[in-house]
Design a protein around this motif. Structure first.
Motif, PDB file in Angstrom:
ATOM      1  N   ALA A 195       0.835  -1.211   0.000  1.00 10.45           N
ATOM      2  CA  ALA A 195       0.000   0.000   0.000  1.00 10.45           C
ATOM      3  C   ALA A 195       0.868   1.260   0.000  1.00 10.45           C
ATOM      4  N   LEU A 196       1.934   1.249   0.780  1.00 13.26           N
ATOM      5  CA  LEU A 196       2.812   2.412   0.855  1.00 13.26           C
ATOM      6  C   LEU A 196       3.625   2.584  -0.429  1.00 13.26           C
ATOM      7  N   ALA A 197       3.842   1.502  -1.155  1.00  7.57           N
ATOM      8  CA  ALA A 197       4.678   1.547  -2.350  1.00  7.57           C
ATOM      9  C   ALA A 197       4.065   2.382  -3.473  1.00  7.57           C
ATOM     10  N   ILE A 198       2.747   2.595  -3.453  1.00  9.76           N
ATOM     11  CA  ILE A 198       2.142   3.394  -4.526  1.00  9.76           C
ATOM     12  C   ILE A 198       2.138   4.884  -4.193  1.00  9.76           C
ATOM     13  N   GLU A 199       2.644   5.222  -2.990  1.00 11.97           N
ATOM     14  CA  GLU A 199       2.688   6.607  -2.534  1.00 11.97           C
ATOM     15  C   GLU A 199       1.314   7.274  -2.680  1.00 11.97           C
ATOM     16  N   PRO A 200       0.317   6.733  -1.952  1.00  7.68           N
ATOM     17  CA  PRO A 200      -1.079   7.174  -2.134  1.00  7.68           C
ATOM     18  C   PRO A 200      -1.368   8.540  -1.531  1.00  7.68           C
ATOM     19  N   LYS A 201      -2.427   9.159  -2.029  1.00 11.05           N
ATOM     20  CA  LYS A 201      -2.942  10.380  -1.415  1.00 11.05           C
ATOM     21  C   LYS A 201      -3.970  10.055  -0.341  1.00 11.05           C
ATOM     22  N   VAL A 202      -4.587   8.880  -0.460  1.00 11.51           N
ATOM     23  CA  VAL A 202      -5.534   8.380   0.547  1.00 11.51           C
ATOM     24  C   VAL A 202      -5.182   6.926   0.808  1.00 11.51           C
ATOM     25  N   ILE A 203      -5.146   6.535   2.077  1.00 13.06           N
ATOM     26  CA  ILE A 203      -4.895   5.132   2.412  1.00 13.06           C
ATOM     27  C   ILE A 203      -5.945   4.656   3.406  1.00 13.06           C
ATOM     28  N   LEU A 204      -6.504   3.483   3.139  1.00 10.95           N
ATOM     29  CA  LEU A 204      -7.530   2.869   3.976  1.00 10.95           C
ATOM     30  C   LEU A 204      -6.916   1.678   4.697  1.00 10.95           C
ATOM     31  N   LEU A 234      -0.227  -7.992  14.133  1.00 13.41           N
ATOM     32  CA  LEU A 234       1.123  -7.426  14.130  1.00 13.41           C
ATOM     33  C   LEU A 234       1.779  -7.567  15.501  1.00 13.41           C
ATOM     34  N   ASP A 235       3.091  -7.738  15.486  1.00 14.45           N
ATOM     35  CA  ASP A 235       3.836  -7.775  16.744  1.00 14.45           C
ATOM     36  C   ASP A 235       4.041  -6.345  17.251  1.00 14.45           C
ATOM     37  N   PRO A 236       4.419  -6.174  18.528  1.00 16.57           N
ATOM     38  CA  PRO A 236       4.558  -4.830  19.093  1.00 16.57           C
ATOM     39  C   PRO A 236       5.490  -3.912  18.301  1.00 16.57           C
ATOM     40  N   ALA A 237       6.592  -4.439  17.779  1.00 19.54           N
ATOM     41  CA  ALA A 237       7.529  -3.609  17.022  1.00 19.54           C
ATOM     42  C   ALA A 237       6.879  -3.096  15.738  1.00 19.54           C
ATOM     43  N   ALA A 238       6.114  -3.961  15.072  1.00 21.85           N
ATOM     44  CA  ALA A 238       5.449  -3.565  13.827  1.00 21.85           C
ATOM     45  C   ALA A 238       4.324  -2.565  14.091  1.00 21.85           C
ATOM     46  N   ILE A 239       3.622  -2.728  15.217  1.00 20.31           N
ATOM     47  CA  ILE A 239       2.576  -1.775  15.583  1.00 20.31           C
ATOM     48  C   ILE A 239       3.188  -0.394  15.806  1.00 20.31           C
ATOM     49  N   LYS A 240       4.303  -0.349  16.528  1.00 19.66           N
ATOM     50  CA  LYS A 240       5.006   0.920  16.767  1.00 19.66           C
ATOM     51  C   LYS A 240       5.427   1.553  15.438  1.00 19.66           C
ATOM     52  N   GLU A 241       5.952   0.745  14.533  1.00 27.82           N
ATOM     53  CA  GLU A 241       6.406   1.249  13.239  1.00 27.82           C
ATOM     54  C   GLU A 241       5.238   1.767  12.412  1.00 27.82           C
ATOM     55  N   LEU A 242       4.120   1.039  12.446  1.00 31.37           N
ATOM     56  CA  LEU A 242       2.951   1.463  11.682  1.00 31.37           C
ATOM     57  C   LEU A 242       2.414   2.794  12.201  1.00 31.37           C
ATOM     58  N   LYS A 243       2.399   2.961  13.511  1.00 29.85           N
ATOM     59  CA  LYS A 243       1.950   4.238  14.076  1.00 29.85           C
ATOM     60  C   LYS A 243       2.831   5.384  13.594  1.00 29.85           C
ATOM     61  N   GLU A 244       4.129   5.152  13.554  1.00 27.85           N
ATOM     62  CA  GLU A 244       5.047   6.183  13.075  1.00 27.85           C
ATOM     63  C   GLU A 244       4.800   6.484  11.598  1.00 27.85           C
ATOM     64  N   VAL A 245       4.528   5.435  10.818  1.00 28.14           N
ATOM     65  CA  VAL A 245       4.239   5.619   9.395  1.00 28.14           C
ATOM     66  C   VAL A 245       2.982   6.462   9.201  1.00 28.14           C
ATOM     67  N   VAL A 246       1.947   6.190   9.990  1.00 30.58           N
ATOM     68  CA  VAL A 246       0.700   6.954   9.881  1.00 30.58           C
ATOM     69  C   VAL A 246       0.957   8.434  10.149  1.00 30.58           C
ATOM     70  N   LEU A 247       1.732   8.735  11.169  1.00 32.70           N
ATOM     71  CA  LEU A 247       2.041  10.131  11.484  1.00 32.70           C
ATOM     72  C   LEU A 247       2.884  10.779  10.389  1.00 32.70           C
ATOM     73  N   GLU A 248       3.776  10.017   9.780  1.00 29.17           N
ATOM     74  CA  GLU A 248       4.575  10.524   8.658  1.00 29.17           C
ATOM     75  C   GLU A 248       3.690  10.799   7.441  1.00 29.17           C
ATOM     76  N   LEU A 249       2.749   9.906   7.173  1.00 27.16           N
ATOM     77  CA  LEU A 249       1.819  10.106   6.061  1.00 27.16           C
ATOM     78  C   LEU A 249       1.003  11.382   6.268  1.00 27.16           C
ATOM     79  N   LYS A 250       0.525  11.555   7.490  1.00 25.04           N
ATOM     80  CA  LYS A 250      -0.236  12.756   7.831  1.00 25.04           C
ATOM     81  C   LYS A 250       0.602  14.009   7.597  1.00 25.04           C
ATOM     82  N   GLU A 251       1.849  13.974   8.045  1.00 28.78           N
ATOM     83  CA  GLU A 251       2.751  15.115   7.874  1.00 28.78           C
ATOM     84  C   GLU A 251       2.977  15.431   6.400  1.00 28.78           C
ATOM     85  N   ALA A 252       2.956  14.387   5.565  1.00 23.87           N
ATOM     86  CA  ALA A 252       3.175  14.557   4.126  1.00 23.87           C
ATOM     87  C   ALA A 252       1.905  14.958   3.377  1.00 23.87           C
TER      88      ALA A 252
END
Length: 265
Positions: free
Chosen positions: A173-182, A190-208
């Protein structure tokens, strides 16, 4: 009053608006990056989603909250074009069923499905080519490292665990560099490390400036992510809050206030 997406797109094509002018016109007309209008979906005689409407502005994280069976996944699947429904869905003012809309939004399902004979890396390469994505090999490597898949690139789809399939689905999903992601219940499996990473990705997407819609019943997982929340019950949105309206109130307290339940300490 909702936007007539078909009429608006016809006008844009006719006058040959540039992408920048189109975005400006969308803002002027009050067109949101994601807009759902009177969406209804029946399974036989069962009304799973009942005239649901909501909007999410550019660069915001929207959360669909509710218990299992509330209709959250049905809305996500309808937006993604996997279900027939009544009503309207617009992506940056474009009807979601149009190819132009599908090119700019990504979908991470609750139950990811992999091609048995493709490797992890081949799944991402397949998506890159299908969407003609500008993502580079180096950026793909970074994605794989972030989700601890760099040493599993050669594993086949039928060799992956549920958690690994979820990670591959997120990377695709991230590979297409979307304007909207569902994201439909994205933390499940997901394991705890992946959950933490996904949360960071969501905040980065928002910032972008990417618009994010997350469907979940796991309140704790999204408490630091949301800008606007929609609470569902029995196929309807029974209440909504923006982060500004909520001020310092806890998301769990808001949820149980709207649903009439009690927060458990």
């Amino acid at each position: 009053m909702g936007v007539n997406y078909n009429f608006y797109m016809d006008v844009c094509v006719y006058v040959h608006l540039t992408q920048e002018a189109y975005a400006k016109r969308c803002t002027e007309m009050g067109i949101y990056m994601l807009e759902v209008q009177n969406l209804s979906k029946k399974y036989g005689k069962n009304l799973a989603v009942d005239h649901v409407s909501f909007t999410i502005p550019d660069g915001c994280v929207g959360i669909l909250l509710g218990p299992n069976g509330a209709g959250k996944s049905t809305i996500i699947k309808s937006i993604a074009g996997l279900l027939r429904y009544e009503g309207g869905v617009g992506i940056e003012g474009i009807p979601s069923r149009k190819v132009e809309a599908k090119k700019i939004f990504a979908y991470v399902p609750e139950m990811p499905a992999m091609f048995d004979a493709l490797t992890v890396r081949e799944h991402i390469e397949y998506i890159r080519r299908a969407y003609n994505s500008p993502i580079t090999d180096e950026e793909i490597e970074q994605l794989l490292r972030r989700f601890e898949l760099d040493d599993k690139q050669d594993k086949l789809g039928n060799e992956l665990s549920k958690g690994m399939m979820q990670k591959v689905s997120i990377c695709c999903a991230l590979a297409i560099e979307p304007k909207v992601i569902l994201l439909d219940e994205p933390m499940v499996g997901l394991d705890p490390a992946a959950i933490k990473e996904l949360k960071e990705v969501v905040l980065e997407l928002k910032e972008a400036g990417t618009t994010v819609l997350i469907s979940t019943h796991m309140l704790e997982m999204v408490k630091d992510l949301w800008d606007v929340m929609f609470v569902m019950e029995k196929g309807k949105i029974i209440g909504s809050y923006t982060k500004e309206e909520a001020k310092d109130q806890d998301i769990e307290a808001l949820f149980f206030e709207m649903t009439g339940g009690e927060k458990h300490e």
